[in-house]
Design an enzyme around this catalytic site. Structure first.
Site, mmCIF file in Angstrom:
data_model
loop_
_atom_site.group_PDB
_atom_site.id
_atom_site.type_symbol
_atom_site.label_atom_id
_atom_site.label_comp_id
_atom_site.label_asym_id
_atom_site.label_seq_id
_atom_site.Cartn_x
_atom_site.Cartn_y
_atom_site.Cartn_z
ATOM 1 N N LYS A 1 -9.536 -2.088 1.912
ATOM 2 C CA LYS A 1 -9.145 -0.933 2.727
ATOM 3 C C LYS A 1 -9.915 0.325 2.324
ATOM 4 C CE LYS A 1 -6.042 -3.385 4.830
ATOM 5 N NZ LYS A 1 -6.332 -3.859 6.184
ATOM 6 N N ARG B 1 0.838 -1.190 0.000
ATOM 7 C CA ARG B 1 0.000 0.000 0.000
ATOM 8 C C ARG B 1 0.880 1.250 0.000
ATOM 9 N NH1 ARG B 1 -1.774 0.668 4.398
ATOM 10 N NH2 ARG B 1 -1.202 -1.196 5.534
ATOM 11 N N ARG C 1 1.542 -12.194 -0.669
ATOM 12 C CA ARG C 1 0.221 -12.464 -0.097
ATOM 13 C C ARG C 1 -0.417 -13.717 -0.671
ATOM 14 N NH1 ARG C 1 -1.991 -8.448 3.608
ATOM 15 N NH2 ARG C 1 -0.376 -6.856 3.700
ATOM 16 N N ASP D 1 -9.428 -9.337 9.408
ATOM 17 C CA ASP D 1 -8.870 -8.017 9.093
ATOM 18 C C ASP D 1 -9.823 -6.845 9.368
ATOM 19 O OD1 ASP D 1 -6.642 -6.510 8.082
ATOM 20 O OD2 ASP D 1 -7.715 -6.199 6.215
ATOM 21 N N GLY E 1 -0.202 -20.177 19.391
ATOM 22 C CA GLY E 1 -1.253 -20.899 20.125
ATOM 23 C C GLY E 1 -1.274 -20.564 21.604
ATOM 24 N N ASP E 2 -0.106 -20.222 22.156
ATOM 25 C CA ASP E 2 -0.058 -19.923 23.593
ATOM 26 C C ASP E 2 -0.771 -18.617 23.934
ATOM 27 O OD1 ASP E 2 1.295 -22.191 24.710
ATOM 28 O OD2 ASP E 2 3.060 -21.537 23.592
ATOM 29 N N ASN F 1 6.117 -8.750 1.776
ATOM 30 C CA ASN F 1 4.674 -8.466 1.809
ATOM 31 C C ASN F 1 3.931 -9.297 0.750
ATOM 32 O OD1 ASN F 1 2.346 -7.104 2.788
ATOM 33 N ND2 ASN F 1 2.410 -5.712 1.034
ATOM 34 N N TYR G 1 -1.389 -3.476 -7.095
ATOM 35 C CA TYR G 1 -1.160 -4.236 -5.859
ATOM 36 C C TYR G 1 -2.455 -4.288 -5.031
ATOM 37 C CZ TYR G 1 -0.251 -5.317 -1.090
ATOM 38 O OH TYR G 1 -0.361 -5.892 0.159
ATOM 39 N N SER H 1 -1.051 -3.565 10.572
ATOM 40 C CA SER H 1 -0.839 -4.511 9.473
ATOM 41 C C SER H 1 0.371 -5.396 9.750
ATOM 42 C CB SER H 1 -0.604 -3.734 8.176
ATOM 43 O OG SER H 1 -1.680 -2.861 7.952
ATOM 44 N N CYS I 1 0.944 -7.722 11.935
ATOM 45 C CA CYS I 1 1.308 -7.967 13.342
ATOM 46 C C CYS I 1 0.596 -9.212 13.886
ATOM 47 C CB CYS I 1 0.951 -6.774 14.216
ATOM 48 S SG CYS I 1 2.085 -5.396 14.016
ATOM 49 N N HIS J 1 -10.315 -1.891 11.912
ATOM 50 C CA HIS J 1 -9.275 -2.783 11.399
ATOM 51 C C HIS J 1 -9.080 -3.909 12.415
ATOM 52 C CE1 HIS J 1 -4.861 -3.013 9.722
ATOM 53 N NE2 HIS J 1 -5.657 -3.849 9.101
#
Ligand code: OXD
Ligand code: MN
Length: 599
Positions: A211, A72, A380, A283, A507-508, A378, A202, A254, A256, A231
């Site tokens: 978005k 982006r 996808r 998202d 998972g934790d 990035n 893109y 984004s 994370c 978001h």
């Protein structure tokens, strides 16, 4: 021109777009499998997509974008409201006068579809017929956009039927033009329900339902109409001790780990006890006050546009499974040996010979300097939501799901504890406004720099940040305190003195979610600190992890001196950006934080 609709506004929009861009041909996308398959075959024939191994990855394709068009472009994204003050302050996305913007875009796109086909995509964000849902029409000269939109949204004639003869819709005009980065613009006209995107191909810049519509235009609609576009992922958590499934929405910047949290697989002992995570969205969440007075959320999307690198059997088996059929991969590496794809960390060892995301031969030595990954950071996958093994049974529900908790989070090496709970809605809103995180590859620019990213919405607000904060405060007033979701903040990324992550994550994170839900149910006490409620160490279950009690203490530690410095920095950020436009409820919570840290 078509027998798909009599809606004059739709027909006019298509006519005007064609008159400007001059395509050779106009094709209406009807949502049929036959048309989709024909377009896929055409994209393969022209080289726009590579068809992958039908046995290993049925119905999957690889696409490469131009090297200068891989993320982006926040610095070329504009909100074109009539008054500048309705878009500003907005320190990432910029403002442009709408008249100037329309003219500039028209000059750029004029005649640029000559020799090309213009596709008309009628699509719905949300389940058609749900009170959450909104219809959009995107015109585009890119088959790639059509095929991605067919995965990410609900596409076809039923959307036009839903509009009827008079219905309004969000207009999206996309033209690849010359993919010229100097003339690349992503323009939003919230007052006209209009989006224009030129010179990019893109995903985040051109799949206009995502978005541009579901966040930037929708935040504006939500402000006007009393709902929220955020978001946020949405997940359902089934626990043996609860009578019903509890739903949580969570905002992270984004790249994370929203997709990972949305599809989390609980640790074995939790699975054995009957815990389960069900994915509603990864998202975007649209949130409304339901008939019962609680906040209800729905995911307007129909697929996942996830970051590929780092996705593997360990980090996110559900996302990986979702990519095994009907998926379009963008800018990942190609494995010519078996006609499949690869990306960093998909497997421990990289295959010996690959074609990298730029189309060049690649071996593990190519990346000896760490600067030449096989897949773009990035890169996808665009995967249908229905492929996901843990998709929620409520995924297609028209009324959405009721929220018990809202979680904010970011990448913070220091300061922010593993989890804390806000004192009330307004304090929770404040916690959202002070989010900051280290930047990632999802947007162009430097990676790893700490930046403010309120509610993870910095690049996605369709109007000014101060008004957006005010809207959060106002939404809180619509819901009685006992029905409001509780608001939390998490940080999976805290590091020790050596720079190693202290929390195992993935998972934790179930262990933290468990505490959050116990707090929502009033089943566990917490310690009140300067920043809010923090768990007692005994209440976070670390049995079965490598985390020691000493590390857990550090993960939960609230260092008042650091927070005092943080508060000072926040004050400067507020003053520099919002001055006296900052809602008073937010200012009050800053004052409380400063006072608490000084005590
Ligand atoms: C995304 C992003 O693609 O946030 O979801 O960049
Ligand atoms: Mn996102």
């Amino acid at each position: 021109m078509t027998n798909m609709t009599n809606n004059k506004k739709v027909l006019k929009f298509v006519e005007d777009s064609a008159a400007l861009a001059c395509p050779d041909k106009i094709v209406w996308i009807d949502g049929s499998v036959e048309q989709r398959d024909a377009l896929r075959a055409e994209a393969v024939a022209t080289g726009e997509m590579i068809k992958l191994n039908e046995e290993l990855l049925p119905d999957c394709y690889l696409h490469r974008t131009a090297e200068n068009d891989v993320a982006r472009v926040e610095d070329r994204t504009f909100i074109c409201s009539r008054k500048e003050e309705d878009a500003m302050p907005h320190s990432i996305v910029k403002w442009m006068d709408p008249e100037k913007a329309y003219k500039m875009a028209a000059d750029i796109a004029r005649g640029k579809m000559k020799g090309r086909t213009m596709y008309v995509i009628p699509y719905s964000m949300g389940v058609v017929g749900s009170p959450f849902s909104r219809i959009g029409i995107e015109v585009t000269d890119s088959i790639y956009v059509v095929l991605n939109m067919e995965i990410m949204t609900r596409v076809g004639k039923m959307c036009l039927d839903e509009l009827g003869e008079n219905g309004d819709f969000v207009k999206g005009f996309h033209c690849k033009c010359d993919v010229d980065p100097e003339k690349r613009y992503i323009l939003h006209f919230p007052e006209d329900d209009t989006i224009i995107s030129v010179n990019s191909a893109y995903g985040g810049n051109v799949l206009l339902g995502k978005k541009c519509f579901a966040l930037r235009i929708a935040t504006y609609l939500g402000k006007k109409e009393g709902w929220m576009a955020e978001h946020m992922l949405i997940l359902g958590c089934k626990r043996p001790q609860d009578k019903e499934i509890k739903y949580v929405a969570a905002a992270f910047p984004s790249a994370c780990g929203k997709t990972n949290l949305a599809m989390l697989i609980p640790p074995k002992e939790y699975l054995d006890a009957g815990y389960e995570i069900q994915t509603v969205g990864d998202d975007i969440a649209w949130i409304r006050v339901g008939e019962d007075g609680r906040l209800w959320a729905a995911n307007p999307e129909n697929g996942f546009f996830g970051v590929a690198p780092g996705t593997n059997e360990h980090s996110n088996p559900n996302a990986l499974a979702a990519t095994k059929k009907g998926t379009i991969f963008t800018n990942v590496a190609y494995n010519p040996e078996n006609n499949t794809v690869w990306w960093e960390k998909l497997t421990k060892e990289a295959p010996a010979h690959l074609i990298d995301w730029k189309g060049n031969p690649w071996t593990p030595e190519t990346n000896a300097d760490g600067k030449h990954p096989a897949a773009h950071p990035n890169s996808r996958f665009t995967a249908p939501a229905e492929n996901c093994p843990c998709i929620s049974p409520e995924f297609n529900s028209k009324q959405g799901v009721p929220l018990s908790a809202i979680i904010f989070g970011g990448r913070r090496a220091t300061t922010t504890p593993l989890v804390y709970q806000s004192r009330d809605w307004n304090h929770g809103t404040f916690v959202g406004t002070i989010m900051s995180s280290e930047t990632t590859a999802a947007a162009t620019g430097a990676v790893g720099v700490l930046r403010h990213d309120p509610m993870a919405m910095k690049p996605f607000m369709g109007y000014s940040v101060d008004q957006y904060f005010q809207h959060w405060i106002d939404m809180g007033k619509k819901v009685p305190a006992d029905k409001q979701p509780k608001i939390f903040n998490v940080n999976w990324f805290r590091q020790d003195e050596k720079g190693d992550f202290m929390w195992p994550g993935f998972g934790d994170n179930m262990r933290v979610l468990d505490w959050i839900l116990d707090r929502c149910e009033g089943k566990v006490d917490a310690q009140e600190t300067a920043i809010g409620y923090v768990p007692y160490a005994k209440d976070i279950n670390i049995k079965g992890t490598d985390v020691t009690e000493e590390t857990l203490d550090k993960l939960l530690y609230v260092d008042k001196a650091r927070w005092a410095a943080e508060a000072e920095e926040i004050e400067k950020y507020y003053d520099d950006n919002f001055g006296d436009k900052l809602p008073k409820e937010i200012r009050e919570n800053l004052e409380t934080l400063k006072r608490n840290c000084a005590e």
